[in-house]
Design an enzyme around this catalytic site. Structure first.
Site, PDB file in Angstrom:
ATOM      1  N   SER A   1       0.849  -0.985  -0.585  1.00  0.00           N
ATOM      2  CA  SER A   1      -0.190   0.284  -0.143  1.00  0.00           C
ATOM      3  C   SER A   1       0.786   1.164  -0.304  1.00  0.00           C
ATOM      4  O   SER A   1       0.649   2.499  -0.373  1.00  0.00           O
ATOM      5  CB  SER A   1      -1.448  -0.487   0.756  1.00  0.00           C
ATOM      6  OG  SER A   1      -0.292  -0.234   2.412  1.00  0.00           O
TER       7      SER A   1
ATOM      8  N   ASP B   1      11.064   0.234  -2.356  1.00  0.00           N
ATOM      9  CA  ASP B   1       9.964  -0.712  -1.636  1.00  0.00           C
ATOM     10  C   ASP B   1       9.690  -0.519   0.155  1.00  0.00           C
ATOM     11  O   ASP B   1      10.496  -0.445   0.778  1.00  0.00           O
ATOM     12  CB  ASP B   1      10.432  -2.539  -1.489  1.00  0.00           C
ATOM     13  CG  ASP B   1       9.669  -2.977  -1.399  1.00  0.00           C
ATOM     14  OD1 ASP B   1       8.539  -2.841  -1.621  1.00  0.00           O
ATOM     15  OD2 ASP B   1       9.524  -4.510  -1.764  1.00  0.00           O
ATOM     16  N   GLY B   2       8.183  -0.879   0.577  1.00  0.00           N
ATOM     17  CA  GLY B   2       7.900  -0.730   1.559  1.00  0.00           C
ATOM     18  C   GLY B   2       8.635  -2.042   2.575  1.00  0.00           C
ATOM     19  O   GLY B   2       9.228  -2.583   2.358  1.00  0.00           O
TER      20      GLY B   2
ATOM     21  N   GLY C   1       7.061  -9.240   3.591  1.00  0.00           N
ATOM     22  CA  GLY C   1       6.044 -10.767   2.829  1.00  0.00           C
ATOM     23  C   GLY C   1       4.482 -10.420   3.463  1.00  0.00           C
ATOM     24  O   GLY C   1       4.324 -11.553   2.519  1.00  0.00           O
ATOM     25  N   LYS C   2       4.406  -9.782   3.729  1.00  0.00           N
ATOM     26  CA  LYS C   2       2.993  -9.955   3.809  1.00  0.00           C
ATOM     27  C   LYS C   2       2.234 -10.236   2.704  1.00  0.00           C
ATOM     28  O   LYS C   2       0.914 -10.493   2.699  1.00  0.00           O
ATOM     29  CB  LYS C   2       2.502  -8.548   5.048  1.00  0.00           C
ATOM     30  CG  LYS C   2       2.064  -8.250   5.207  1.00  0.00           C
ATOM     31  CD  LYS C   2       1.013  -7.780   6.929  1.00  0.00           C
ATOM     32  CE  LYS C   2      -0.134  -7.595   7.113  1.00  0.00           C
ATOM     33  NZ  LYS C   2      -0.558  -6.386   7.972  1.00  0.00           N
TER      34      LYS C   2
ATOM     35  N   GLU D   1      10.401  -9.233  -5.057  1.00  0.00           N
ATOM     36  CA  GLU D   1      11.092  -8.423  -4.191  1.00  0.00           C
ATOM     37  C   GLU D   1      12.721  -8.706  -4.292  1.00  0.00           C
ATOM     38  O   GLU D   1      13.572  -7.369  -4.095  1.00  0.00           O
ATOM     39  CB  GLU D   1      10.521  -7.772  -3.025  1.00  0.00           C
ATOM     40  CG  GLU D   1       8.930  -7.289  -3.090  1.00  0.00           C
ATOM     41  CD  GLU D   1       7.646  -7.569  -1.849  1.00  0.00           C
ATOM     42  OE1 GLU D   1       7.075  -6.882  -1.822  1.00  0.00           O
ATOM     43  OE2 GLU D   1       8.413  -7.376  -0.961  1.00  0.00           O
TER      44      GLU D   1
END
Ligand code: 5RP
Length: 219
Positions: free
Chosen positions: A30, A81-82, A95-96, A103
């Site tokens: 998100s 990336d988050g 990895g959620k 990634e």
């Protein structure tokens, strides 16, 4: 401030590090959705993107942002990336969103990795959230037994098949005081495709959305 506003602030802050002519690695989640929105505002200035998931590819495509094949690229200067958790050394649990393998590949190729996240992701010790592991389906039970020997409690993630056709195990109760060692140990289990510990190749910078603004952390 709402968590989504902090994610949005972090996602947009990453735009400052995207230089004209760059190919940009794009993560998943998100927070990254906000980064993709931001990237769309300069889409004619970049050479293209490499995407870490079908979800991110769909969002990039909706803006007409070019997506390139990683195998055709020699240099990837930047990856955004988050994370689900990030510590002071900028090591992460990811990895959620089940996109950890692609990634990790993009993180490995990229010269510079910027993590974008809201302040709830910042921790002293990794492991408050379960550790996601992508596993070849036929190896599920064997990998579960090996993870239990490492002190973990694996839980099969229901109704999730990764972009690579594999399953996810979410592992609780692991001692992650030495993230680099644990990453190596789990990587060594046959049947494991990827562990969501990004310790050996962590982030180089973190842009953390806080109620006092976006804070910058470097190693
Ligand atoms: C996906 C990930 C994401 O980066 C992570 O889950 C963070 O997501 P969000 O920005 O939605 O909090 O690792 O596999």
């Amino acid at each position: 401030m709402m968590k989504n506003e902090l994610k949005k602030a972090a996602g947009w802050a990453a735009l400052e590090y995207v230089m004209p002519g760059m190919i940009v690695g794009v993560g998943t989640g998100s927070t990254i959705a906000y980064f993709i929105d931001a990237l769309a505002s300069i889409k004619y200035q970049i050479a293209g993107t490499v995407s870490s998931s079908e979800v991110s590819s769909a969002r990039l495509a909706s803006y007409g942002i070019p997506i390139l094949d990683l195998n055709k690229i020699k240099i990837l200067s930047l990856y955004i990336d988050g994370a689900d958790e990030i510590n002071d050394k900028l090591q992460m649990i990811k990895g959620k969103g089940a996109a950890l393998t692609r990634e990790k590949i993009i993180a490995a190729v990229s010269d510079y990795f910027i993590c974008v996240a809201d302040e709830s992701k910042k921790v002293n010790v990794l492991g408050h959230v379960p550790l996601p592991i992508e596993v070849i389906p036929m190896a599920q039970k064997y990998v579960e037994r090996q993870l239990m020997q490492l002190g973990g409690l694996p839980q099969y993630r229901q109704n999730v098949i990764t972009d690579n056709g594999n399953i996810i195990l979410d592992v609780y109760h692991l001692d992650i005081s030495d993230p680099t060692l644990l990453e190596k140990e789990i990587n060594a289990v046959t049947g494991v495709v990827t562990v969501g510990l990004f310790a050996n190749r962590g982030a180089d910078m973190a842009l953390i959305g806080t109620t006092e603004g976006v804070k910058i952390f470097t190693k």
